[in-house]
Design an enzyme around this catalytic site. Structure first.
Site, PDB file in Angstrom:
ATOM      1  N   HIS A   1       0.720  -1.282  -0.246  1.00 35.42           N
ATOM      2  CA  HIS A   1       0.124  -0.017  -0.110  1.00 35.42           C
ATOM      3  C   HIS A   1       0.884   1.097  -0.103  1.00 35.42           C
ATOM      4  CE1 HIS A   1      -3.718  -2.038   1.733  1.00 35.42           C
ATOM      5  NE2 HIS A   1      -3.827  -2.411   0.297  1.00 35.42           N
TER       6      HIS A   1
ATOM      7  N   HIS B   1      -4.973  -8.271   5.207  1.00 37.99           N
ATOM      8  CA  HIS B   1      -5.200  -6.991   4.762  1.00 37.99           C
ATOM      9  C   HIS B   1      -5.016  -6.863   3.322  1.00 37.99           C
ATOM     10  CE1 HIS B   1      -5.060  -2.650   5.187  1.00 37.99           C
ATOM     11  NE2 HIS B   1      -3.797  -2.702   4.611  1.00 37.99           N
TER      12      HIS B   1
ATOM     13  N   ASP C   1       0.109  -3.478   9.036  1.00 37.41           N
ATOM     14  CA  ASP C   1      -1.490  -3.297   8.972  1.00 37.41           C
ATOM     15  C   ASP C   1      -2.132  -4.506   9.184  1.00 37.41           C
ATOM     16  OD1 ASP C   1      -0.810  -0.688   8.453  1.00 37.41           O
ATOM     17  OD2 ASP C   1      -1.991  -0.606   6.601  1.00 37.41           O
TER      18      ASP C   1
END
Ligand code: ZN
Ligand code: FE
Length: 256
Positions: free
Chosen positions: A58, A115, A134
């Site tokens: 991400h 995730h 995360d």
């Protein structure tokens, strides 16, 4: 000699973290949400970046890497093998069980899909440090974007099994919102009530609420507490598998 750590704010609510080996001078950044705060922290510590340990692809975890590499072109970038193709620039891909050396420090890779499908975390066993990205947050966990809920539950169980006194660094400062949600799932938990009060005071003072510890998460994090009878009763799933209880708690958080 033990690892030295610096934790600091990046972007709106991300953390940057540096791990330094005083014996060799090696320094790792755990993800690079943005370049400027990471470079500033390196400068103020007088540390030179040798490694970047990426947890997942991400943007808020890899976005600052190209800029940081301009200042530290020799730094090695370690990325999850399942996401290597989606991460720009030169890098080394790592997988479950691999050990990344940061000077004399050793980080073991654990795969924690959920995730994102390739998400990994890093455990420095000798120093009892977990960098959870995360996957696990204080009283929370990452949104399950890319796998079924039971896969994320299995990933979280790997982290729950680490030594209870393991210190846990996470990708975001989400603790207060997570704690308030946790109270809706398990209002009877006195340790949770106490922790949320402490977190409110820390946030009011502008302080970080992390790192946390595995033992504290086992006692207060509803996403690790699917086996707990009170939580099961509260969500109406007394006889369901743990993964189904976890999925229901995650659904409630997503709606909240
Ligand atoms: Zn993420
Ligand atoms: Fe993130």
């Amino acid at each position: 000699m033990t690892a030295q750590i610096r934790q600091f704010r990046c972007l709106d609510d991300n953390f940057g973290v540096l791990v330094h080996d005083p014996a060799t001078g090696a320094t790792a950044a755990i993800d690079v949400p943005e370049a400027a705060p990471v470079l500033a922290e390196l400068r103020s510590a007088g540390w030179k970046l040798t490694d970047i340990l990426v947890t997942h692809r991400h943007k808020d975890h890899v976005g600052g890497i190209p800029e940081v590499l301009k200042s530290f072109p020799g730094a090695r970038v370690h990325v999850p093998h399942a996401e290597a193709a989606q991460i720009e620039g030169p890098h080394l891909s790592v997988r479950e069980g691999d050990v990344v050396k940061v000077g004399n420090l050793a980080a073991r890779v654990i795969e924690t899909p959920g995730h994102t499908v390739g998400h990994i975390v890093y455990v420095f066993d000798a120093d009892k440090l977990l960098f959870a990205g995360d996957t696990l947050f204080a009283m929370g966990c990452g949104r399950v974007f890319e796998t079924p809920a039971d896969v994320m539950w299995t990933s979280l169980q790997k982290l729950a099994a680490l030594p209870p006194d393991t210190q846990v660094y996470c990708g975001h400062e989400y603790t207060l919102a997570n704690g308030r949600f946790a109270l809706t799932v398990e209002p009877q938990n006195e340790q949770l009530q106490k922790r949320v009060k402490e977190v409110e005071a820390l946030r009011a003072a502008g302080s970080f609420t992390l790192p946390t510890k595995i033992a504290l998460e086992l006692a207060t994090n509803p996403f690790l507490r699917a086996p707990n009878a009170t939580i099961r009763r509260n969500v109406g799933l007394q006889d369901a598998p743990d993964a189904a209880v976890f999925a229901e708690v995650r659904e409630r958080k997503n709606r909240g």
